[in-house]
Motif scaffolding. Structure first.
Motif, PDB file in Angstrom:
ATOM      1  N   PHE A  14      32.215  45.635  39.703  1.00  0.00           N
ATOM      2  CA  PHE A  14      31.364  45.095  40.759  1.00  0.00           C
ATOM      3  C   PHE A  14      32.216  44.401  41.814  1.00  0.00           C
ATOM      4  O   PHE A  14      33.318  43.956  41.541  1.00  0.00           O
ATOM      5  CB  PHE A  14      30.358  44.088  40.186  1.00  0.00           C
ATOM      6  N   ASP A  15      31.644  44.282  43.008  1.00  0.00           N
ATOM      7  CA  ASP A  15      32.294  43.560  44.097  1.00  0.00           C
ATOM      8  C   ASP A  15      31.861  42.105  44.111  1.00  0.00           C
ATOM      9  O   ASP A  15      30.688  41.779  43.901  1.00  0.00           O
ATOM     10  CB  ASP A  15      31.933  44.183  45.451  1.00  0.00           C
ATOM     11  N   HIS A  16      32.840  41.222  44.377  1.00  0.00           N
ATOM     12  CA  HIS A  16      32.565  39.813  44.579  1.00  0.00           C
ATOM     13  C   HIS A  16      33.169  39.418  45.920  1.00  0.00           C
ATOM     14  O   HIS A  16      34.262  39.883  46.275  1.00  0.00           O
ATOM     15  CB  HIS A  16      33.185  38.975  43.458  1.00  0.00           C
ATOM     16  N   TRP A  17      32.472  38.566  46.655  1.00  0.00           N
ATOM     17  CA  TRP A  17      32.899  38.208  48.002  1.00  0.00           C
ATOM     18  C   TRP A  17      32.995  36.700  48.164  1.00  0.00           C
ATOM     19  O   TRP A  17      32.206  35.943  47.586  1.00  0.00           O
ATOM     20  CB  TRP A  17      31.900  38.735  49.036  1.00  0.00           C
ATOM     21  N   GLY A  18      33.943  36.282  49.017  1.00  0.00           N
ATOM     22  CA  GLY A  18      33.999  34.905  49.432  1.00  0.00           C
ATOM     23  C   GLY A  18      33.080  34.672  50.621  1.00  0.00           C
ATOM     24  O   GLY A  18      32.396  35.590  51.087  1.00  0.00           O
ATOM     25  N   GLN A  19      33.103  33.442  51.136  1.00  0.00           N
ATOM     26  CA  GLN A  19      32.189  33.073  52.225  1.00  0.00           C
ATOM     27  C   GLN A  19      32.762  33.438  53.589  1.00  0.00           C
ATOM     28  O   GLN A  19      32.038  33.431  54.585  1.00  0.00           O
ATOM     29  CB  GLN A  19      31.888  31.570  52.179  1.00  0.00           C
ATOM     30  N   GLY A  20      34.054  33.759  53.656  1.00  0.00           N
ATOM     31  CA  GLY A  20      34.681  34.155  54.909  1.00  0.00           C
ATOM     32  C   GLY A  20      35.366  33.003  55.617  1.00  0.00           C
ATOM     33  O   GLY A  20      34.996  31.839  55.452  1.00  0.00           O
ATOM     34  N   THR A  21      36.372  33.353  56.400  1.00  0.00           N
ATOM     35  CA  THR A  21      37.078  32.378  57.217  1.00  0.00           C
ATOM     36  C   THR A  21      37.314  32.995  58.596  1.00  0.00           C
ATOM     37  O   THR A  21      37.708  34.159  58.712  1.00  0.00           O
ATOM     38  CB  THR A  21      38.401  31.937  56.557  1.00  0.00           C
ATOM     39  N   GLN A  22      37.058  32.213  59.634  1.00  0.00           N
ATOM     40  CA  GLN A  22      37.132  32.725  60.998  1.00  0.00           C
ATOM     41  C   GLN A  22      38.581  32.740  61.485  1.00  0.00           C
ATOM     42  O   GLN A  22      39.299  31.738  61.362  1.00  0.00           O
ATOM     43  CB  GLN A  22      36.304  31.853  61.949  1.00  0.00           C
ATOM     44  N   VAL A  23      38.976  33.860  62.053  1.00  0.00           N
ATOM     45  CA  VAL A  23      40.271  33.992  62.731  1.00  0.00           C
ATOM     46  C   VAL A  23      39.997  34.364  64.174  1.00  0.00           C
ATOM     47  O   VAL A  23      39.322  35.360  64.454  1.00  0.00           O
ATOM     48  CB  VAL A  23      41.150  35.068  62.065  1.00  0.00           C
ATOM     49  N   THR A  24      40.500  33.547  65.093  1.00  0.00           N
ATOM     50  CA  THR A  24      40.326  33.799  66.513  1.00  0.00           C
ATOM     51  C   THR A  24      41.693  33.877  67.173  1.00  0.00           C
ATOM     52  O   THR A  24      42.498  32.945  67.057  1.00  0.00           O
ATOM     53  CB  THR A  24      39.494  32.693  67.178  1.00  0.00           C
ATOM     54  N   VAL A  25      41.951  35.001  67.831  1.00  0.00           N
ATOM     55  CA  VAL A  25      43.221  35.208  68.521  1.00  0.00           C
ATOM     56  C   VAL A  25      42.930  35.218  70.012  1.00  0.00           C
ATOM     57  O   VAL A  25      42.313  36.147  70.540  1.00  0.00           O
ATOM     58  CB  VAL A  25      43.891  36.516  68.090  1.00  0.00           C
ATOM     59  N   SER A  26      43.367  34.169  70.687  1.00  0.00           N
ATOM     60  CA  SER A  26      43.041  34.013  72.104  1.00  0.00           C
ATOM     61  C   SER A  26      44.037  33.087  72.762  1.00  0.00           C
ATOM     62  O   SER A  26      44.543  32.151  72.144  1.00  0.00           O
ATOM     63  CB  SER A  26      41.626  33.458  72.256  1.00  0.00           C
ATOM     64  N   SER A  27      44.293  33.352  74.029  1.00  0.00           N
ATOM     65  CA  SER A  27      45.165  32.456  74.803  1.00  0.00           C
ATOM     66  C   SER A  27      44.330  31.415  75.546  1.00  0.00           C
ATOM     67  O   SER A  27      44.871  30.567  76.241  1.00  0.00           O
ATOM     68  CB  SER A  27      46.010  33.266  75.784  1.00  0.00           C
TER      69      SER A  27
END
Length: 114
Positions: A101-114
């Motif tokens: 089965f698949d298990h997932w985390g809650q996620g973490t935001q990555v933003t690449v911007s100048s």
């Protein structure tokens, strides 16, 4: 059953680096195949990289040569080292653990911007 908690996301300029971590608990970490996925706004979730229980790795073409997935079974943690980041890498990054089965985390935001 395994629980996953991601960390390490944030805002970075193009060309910069980040290292994501995913700490697992609740089961035998070393027996799981692990992966990182990402989902950008308005897009489907996509595979970024995987690492099997034996350490074999695969990468999406878009991140080959820039990202490295690794695992530390003693710490029950999987990592994603991201270098030469581009604006198109902006997404929520999710950790995945798979053994039947698949298990997932809650996620973490990555933003690449100048």
């Amino acid at each position: 059953q395994v629980q996953l908690v991601e960390s390490g996301g944030g805002l970075v300029q193009p060309g910069g680096s980040l290292r994501l971590s995913c700490a697992a608990s609740g089961s035998i970490f070393s027996s799981y195949n692990m992966g990182w996925y990402r989902q950008a706004p308005g897009k489907q979730r996509e595979l970024v990289a995987t690492i099997t229980s034996r350490g074999r790795t695969t990468y999406a073409d878009s991140v080959k040569g820039r990202f490295t997935i690794s695992r530390d079974n003693a710490k029950s943690t999987v990592y994603l080292q991201m270098n030469s980041l581009k604006p198109e890498d902006t997404a929520v990054y999710y950790c995945n653990a798979n053994k039947i089965f698949d298990h997932w985390g809650q996620g973490t935001q990555v933003t690449v911007s100048s």
